[in-house]
Motif scaffolding. Sequence first.
Motif, PDB file in Angstrom:
ATOM      1  N   PHE A   1       0.641  -1.447   0.170  1.00 59.09           N
ATOM      2  CA  PHE A   1      -0.264  -0.215   0.207  1.00 59.09           C
ATOM      3  C   PHE A   1       0.560   1.353   0.018  1.00 59.09           C
ATOM      4  N   ILE A   2       1.811   1.232   0.771  1.00 60.81           N
ATOM      5  CA  ILE A   2       3.071   2.191   0.839  1.00 60.81           C
ATOM      6  C   ILE A   2       3.679   2.779  -0.686  1.00 60.81           C
ATOM      7  N   VAL A   3       4.031   1.750  -1.489  1.00 61.52           N
ATOM      8  CA  VAL A   3       4.086   1.781  -2.597  1.00 61.52           C
ATOM      9  C   VAL A   3       3.559   2.156  -3.863  1.00 61.52           C
ATOM     10  N   VAL A   4       2.652   1.315  -3.318  1.00 62.19           N
ATOM     11  CA  VAL A   4       1.570   2.392  -4.703  1.00 62.19           C
ATOM     12  C   VAL A   4       1.344   4.066  -4.906  1.00 62.19           C
ATOM     13  N   ASN A   5       1.055   4.132  -3.275  1.00 65.35           N
ATOM     14  CA  ASN A   5       0.294   4.982  -3.003  1.00 65.35           C
ATOM     15  C   ASN A   5       1.510   6.317  -3.389  1.00 65.35           C
TER      16      ASN A   5
ATOM     17  N   ILE B   1      13.086  -8.360  14.993  1.00 64.01           N
ATOM     18  CA  ILE B   1      13.882  -6.891  13.924  1.00 64.01           C
ATOM     19  C   ILE B   1      13.631  -7.238  13.017  1.00 64.01           C
ATOM     20  N   GLN B   2      13.649  -7.506  11.511  1.00 62.68           N
ATOM     21  CA  GLN B   2      13.803  -7.844  10.684  1.00 62.68           C
ATOM     22  C   GLN B   2      11.842  -7.206  10.245  1.00 62.68           C
ATOM     23  N   LEU B   3      10.822  -7.875  11.083  1.00 61.02           N
ATOM     24  CA  LEU B   3       9.872  -7.367  10.758  1.00 61.02           C
ATOM     25  C   LEU B   3       9.272  -6.155  10.907  1.00 61.02           C
ATOM     26  N   ILE B   4       9.622  -5.166  12.014  1.00 61.88           N
ATOM     27  CA  ILE B   4       9.677  -4.258  12.778  1.00 61.88           C
ATOM     28  C   ILE B   4       9.611  -3.153  12.074  1.00 61.88           C
ATOM     29  N   SER B   5      11.144  -3.355  10.493  1.00 61.68           N
ATOM     30  CA  SER B   5      11.521  -2.682   9.693  1.00 61.68           C
ATOM     31  C   SER B   5      10.613  -2.040   8.317  1.00 61.68           C
ATOM     32  N   ALA B   6       9.859  -3.631   8.489  1.00 60.31           N
ATOM     33  CA  ALA B   6       9.297  -3.744   6.310  1.00 60.31           C
ATOM     34  C   ALA B   6       8.477  -2.339   6.326  1.00 60.31           C
ATOM     35  N   PRO B   7       7.982  -1.520   7.407  1.00 62.35           N
ATOM     36  CA  PRO B   7       7.361   0.332   7.060  1.00 62.35           C
ATOM     37  C   PRO B   7       9.369   0.452   5.658  1.00 62.35           C
ATOM     38  N   PHE B   8       9.637   0.794   6.625  1.00 60.77           N
ATOM     39  CA  PHE B   8      11.483   1.311   5.812  1.00 60.77           C
ATOM     40  C   PHE B   8      11.847   0.402   4.643  1.00 60.77           C
TER      41      PHE B   8
ATOM     42  N   LEU C   1      18.516   0.925  12.084  1.00 56.39           N
ATOM     43  CA  LEU C   1      19.006   1.385  12.204  1.00 56.39           C
ATOM     44  C   LEU C   1      19.057   2.291  10.341  1.00 56.39           C
ATOM     45  N   ILE C   2      19.899   1.774   9.594  1.00 56.46           N
ATOM     46  CA  ILE C   2      20.130   1.908   8.242  1.00 56.46           C
ATOM     47  C   ILE C   2      19.266   2.542   7.654  1.00 56.46           C
ATOM     48  N   TYR C   3      18.116   1.072   7.762  1.00 58.43           N
ATOM     49  CA  TYR C   3      16.288   1.345   7.147  1.00 58.43           C
ATOM     50  C   TYR C   3      16.106   2.892   7.354  1.00 58.43           C
ATOM     51  N   TYR C   4      16.338   2.947   8.800  1.00 55.09           N
ATOM     52  CA  TYR C   4      15.615   3.944   9.287  1.00 55.09           C
ATOM     53  C   TYR C   4      15.893   5.770   8.153  1.00 55.09           C
TER      54      TYR C   4
ATOM     55  N   ASN D   1      15.449   9.324   1.814  1.00 56.55           N
ATOM     56  CA  ASN D   1      15.256   9.686   0.774  1.00 56.55           C
ATOM     57  C   ASN D   1      13.661   9.924   0.592  1.00 56.55           C
ATOM     58  N   LEU D   2      13.268   9.316   1.557  1.00 55.34           N
ATOM     59  CA  LEU D   2      11.073   9.937   1.634  1.00 55.34           C
ATOM     60  C   LEU D   2      10.850  10.854   2.257  1.00 55.34           C
ATOM     61  N   PRO D   3      11.236  12.126   2.654  1.00 56.80           N
ATOM     62  CA  PRO D   3      10.717  12.286   3.818  1.00 56.80           C
ATOM     63  C   PRO D   3       9.946  12.820   4.212  1.00 56.80           C
ATOM     64  N   GLU D   4       9.124  12.792   2.277  1.00 59.68           N
ATOM     65  CA  GLU D   4       7.837  12.830   2.681  1.00 59.68           C
ATOM     66  C   GLU D   4       6.404  11.833   3.441  1.00 59.68           C
ATOM     67  N   LEU D   5       6.964  11.055   3.100  1.00 63.83           N
ATOM     68  CA  LEU D   5       6.912  10.238   4.491  1.00 63.83           C
ATOM     69  C   LEU D   5       7.022  10.628   5.884  1.00 63.83           C
ATOM     70  N   ILE D   6       5.941  10.645   6.904  1.00 63.92           N
ATOM     71  CA  ILE D   6       5.742  10.640   8.267  1.00 63.92           C
ATOM     72  C   ILE D   6       5.389   9.978   9.062  1.00 63.92           C
TER      73      ILE D   6
END
Length: 499
Positions: free
Chosen positions: A72-76, A141-148, A203-206, A212-217
């Motif tokens: 959903f994030i990528v498509v939007n 940890i891998q799961l929580i990094s999914a949004p990034f 940490l790197i993902y975040y 690179n995507l400052p529009e994502l809040i």
Amino acid sequence: MLLKSMKVNRFQVNVILGIANGIISALQTLWFIPYIKSFLGNEAYGYVSVINGLVNTLMIISVSVGVMSTRFIVVNLEQGNKKKASHYYSTEFFSLLIIGLLISILGIILSFNLRKVMNISSGYYNDVQILFLMTLFSFLIQLISAPFSASFYVKNSLFITYLIFICDYLSRIMMTIFLFSNGEKVIWSSALATDLVYLGMILIYYIYTRKNLPELILSKSLFKIKYLWDVMRSGLWVGISYAGNVMLSSLTTYFSNIFCGVIITGIYSAIMQLNIIENTVLSVLISSILPKMFKLYSNDDNQSLYNYVIDSMILTTLFIGLISSGIVVYGSDFMSLWMGKEFVKYRLLIVLTVIYLPFTLPSQVINQVFTVKNKVAIPAIATLLFGMLNVFLIIIFTKWLNLGIYGIAISAVIVQVLRDNIFYPLYLKNIINRVKWKLSIPFLIGVVYMALGISICFLVKKVIVPNTILSFSLSVIVSGILLFLLALTLYRKKEHLGG
């Protein structure tokens, strides 16, 4: 500057580093298993595979949320809906934190009751408990990094994740050598290394996403039940599909542990590394084609999407076929040199674990279409049913027909052919009207390539007999070059078939 210069060839960069990641992963495994075996015996590595299967089972619900939220994030973002993407982004992150906490509690309880769900030798019980908790931690940890991770699809920068995984594999080797050389001969050495690397990874993902995507809040105020419900409706089906896939893959080593014992599970886990190598290649290819697939779907370009699917399936068939052809012919020789002469008697098992993959794995490209188009309900139910069928057949083959570990391998072949070669193409036909005879091209090319590839390897093996490490290496290299040239020829000929 370097990233900008890579922009034109991001697909190639992703594939090259993805393949490098796969090679280093394979080399790490090739080193790790005999190293562990030399100190702890055959059964030790079997516990690693069984624990991975159990943790995969625990993660079913959470993975479903992560996968669909990323979609959903990528498509939007591709459609320019930045505010909506931020809602999904924040909603996913805080939801996964809560789910992760609940899974942690469940995991701790299960860690004190592992003997109730698997066979464990008395001398390994404490180590297996620690291994379970460490493996669960890295999965969380891998799961929580999914949004990034959405940022890597939008920017087509999956190579960054591959670099992190390469660091993980190298750290496993260094950590294991360090602990073993200091008297700590434990089966959880690589799990500890992975935990440490994954803490740095999130940490790197975040940071990458912020830059690179400052529009994502990311904000608690953007968490909305409405968006969570959107994700859960689709994510429910992904979770069901994931449960089916677990029964088709990860839990096979668990059933081996239950029905065949700890020793044969260790042997089977070692042989399954050949299968895992091919699935790693598949993962690289799938990850590399997904960004363009999302873009074509977001632009409502179904004809181009369909053509891209066919082309990607052909490419996947040839990559997987090259590896399978070599393993069918050289697999037992390799296992004998790698793990010992006792593996020669498992030649048939080695063949059974890989010979069907060039015909089934390319259909995972089709499966990605279902996710991209959010048509996941029917495939999910089907995958769950196929997973249940796999469990049923395993019980029939191992307990009633007394086929032992071969029953588990045969069941996997039957079920995955039914799902990947019959169901997936038929369902794709229902959601894309353009599906015609062209969809059969990847499978036809797979049949031709495997027949020719196996024949080439047998001929080379007759000429260059692999009875030493040097002659084995030379025989494999010559076969590999010829198989690559054959793959290149068939890929170019696809145009004459309408591919």
